[in-house]
Design an enzyme around this catalytic site. Sequence first.
Site, PDB file in Angstrom:
ATOM      1  N   ASP A 156       9.424  -6.190   3.025  1.00 43.54           N
ATOM      2  CA  ASP A 156       9.531  -4.970   3.831  1.00 43.54           C
ATOM      3  C   ASP A 156      10.186  -5.276   5.167  1.00 43.54           C
ATOM      4  O   ASP A 156      10.514  -4.366   5.927  1.00 43.54           O
ATOM      5  CB  ASP A 156       8.138  -4.375   4.079  1.00 43.54           C
ATOM      6  CG  ASP A 156       7.654  -3.567   2.884  1.00 43.54           C
ATOM      7  OD1 ASP A 156       8.474  -3.281   1.996  1.00 43.54           O
ATOM      8  OD2 ASP A 156       6.467  -3.225   2.839  1.00 43.54           O
ATOM      9  N   ASP A 195       6.312   0.019  -7.401  1.00 43.51           N
ATOM     10  CA  ASP A 195       5.636  -0.608  -6.263  1.00 43.51           C
ATOM     11  C   ASP A 195       4.189  -0.955  -6.620  1.00 43.51           C
ATOM     12  O   ASP A 195       3.626  -0.440  -7.589  1.00 43.51           O
ATOM     13  CB  ASP A 195       5.676   0.362  -5.070  1.00 43.51           C
ATOM     14  CG  ASP A 195       5.736  -0.374  -3.740  1.00 43.51           C
ATOM     15  OD1 ASP A 195       5.315  -1.539  -3.685  1.00 43.51           O
ATOM     16  OD2 ASP A 195       6.188   0.239  -2.748  1.00 43.51           O
TER      17      ASP A 195
END
Length: 713
Positions: free
Chosen positions: A527, A457
């Site tokens: 997301d 990430d």
Amino acid sequence: MSIKILNNDEKKWFLETKNTVYVIGVDEDKNLQHLYWGEKLPYTSDYPGVLLLKESPFDNFEQIIKEEFSPWGGIRYKEPGLKVIYEDQVRDLILKYKTYKLIDSDKCKTLIIYLIDSAYNLEVELNYRLIEEYDLIERWVNIKNKGSQSVQIKQILSAQWHLPDIQNYRLSYLYGRWAGETKLSRIELGYGKKVLESRRGITSHQFNPWFAVDNGQADEDIGKVYYGILGWSGNWKIVFEKDSYGRLQIGGGINDFDFSWQLKPNECFVTPKFVAGHTTNGFGDASRKLHHYQLDYILPGNANHKIRPVLYNSWEATSFNVNEEGQKKLAEKAASLGVELFVLDDGWFGERNDDTAGLGDWYVNKKKFPHDLTSLISYVNELGMDFGLWVEPEMVNKNSKLYNLHPDWVYHFPNRPRSESRNQFVLNLAKKEVVEYIYDFINTLLGTYNIKFIKWDMNRPFSEPGWSEASKFQQQEIWVCHVQGLYQILDRLRRKYPEVIFESCSGGGGRIDLGILQRTDQVWVSDNTDAFDRLKIQEGFSYAYAPKIMMSWVTDSPNWLNQRKLSLEYRFNVAMMGGLGIGGNLNNWSKNEIKLAKEKVIQYKKIREIIQHGDQYRLLPSWKGNLIAVEYVNKNKDKAVLFVFLHSQQFGEKLPPIKLNGLISDFLYQYQDDNKKIILSGKALKEIGLKVNLKGDFDSKLIILEKQNKRND
Ligand code: GLA
């Protein structure tokens, strides 16, 4: 298919792919001129020659010719390919043709054309690698300082593409933001410049380095489209410049904003790759060519043979509240659904109880995992699943041991605030010790535990990009050094752990590009897991990237972001259009939901080869209306999968038949609709189409078609 060279009065190169030709020539002043890019013509004499005459005293020669790679120097005002400052402060660059080389190795042919600024011995290599079967050309530039003094590079693009004269150029591109990435936008390009770029240090949620240009009339299956995509995970730019003659030049590469690179004697700078192609068969063909190119040439390893596993990720279920017991419970449920890979997301390390602390401290939190990770991993393995782990290596929280120890490891300027975003700073990967620290901790994790998947990430953009100890020449190199450091770590890890799958994530889809995809197997697209929104994000994504790369989860309803309620069937159908993942809180799923989830996972495993390796057709894109239809056809064209989504039924209207694509006309295909078996030819499915019975709001259907040997109805 070849690279042909003509050596008559003038030198010309013909770069031939399956259906296209790209022609370059050298004029009498040794300028490299772009001559043609498009469909093959019957005779060599059909292709235009170089321009020789200075047509008007006011429009100077350099502005009239289409320069293959333009230096900034002389009488030039357009976006340059290369701009330098020599040590004696001369800022004028003169590039002239020197020689060329052909390389016929691996599976591609490459042409290298050498240009030189002989006063300073600065050599520029223009590389053209032909991906013949997909009508694509990869371009990049190597610049070599063969002189005795340093050179400052102020701007260096990977390629400049010249499009043929078209009345109206229409640009398609992908824009977005966090939770709303890769949405398609279309505009007419007027005179002047349109710039797509990132200045955030990462590829960015805002724009993705892909483009397509047509004359405003191309559709999914028809029309000429020129398209391209860049392979760089840092600051980039693509400049569309329509000059006052109405001609379009597209230049792209590393962003020159706040960039400078010192090239010392004997050093070489290599740009990222910018690949582009031309098709006469519309946007659909352009996308499919990019998809297969990515599987065959970009993704690491043998991407075409490895099927992506069904994964479970605990992030939306447990957020930072992860612990051994809770994860084991989720793992049991995930395994019972047929999940093959269990991924532990954020919260497992350091003092990471929320997003204010812990990043940088990559040791297991013993309060949450008293038996280290070993116990959980063995449990997951016993349940028949592989284990995966989330990391965010380029980051540090202020509240962490690492920051206390090395406050100088983050980008910052002296006497200036250090801006936090999501309570974190970006580590300076231009520093060798930071690169080593990151490599070492991941190497330790992979060497200690049985980890088969890493979710990498990167949750914030850069700010205050200073490096206090570095020389004044290095200051503006950090943008490139960061990406080089990142690539280096990933390359080393991949070499040592070739069986580990890497997923690129950046607060969702902030780092998706061909550079990162050479080192990672898949990406987290957004997301935003609201399945309806996701359809649009996934559709935009599909213009540029292959479905196999796209990880998509089934999460809980109502969705946390929009509070939208959607059936589990709908959520599964959306997530099954790429690599399937499940990300809901399985503890709260009812018996019926668990039963349906099991069936859908079984169904997905039967069709995933078609989805991950087949041809994708956007039959009804979202911007055309109420109904979305996407089809996937396998290589042999004996199996296909159709996904259909209805937004809202209105006025009791019946839905139009869905016309399929990519099937063999005289093959018979069987499919099942509401318990009825139907057999139709490929031609009938294309011409008449297939009826789908969808009703109400947010209905969906997944239809599987299989070739029949003979009619049995
Ligand atoms: C980012 C990712 C999410 C999740 C969180 C964890 O937002 O995109 O999937 O991993 O970080 O903090």
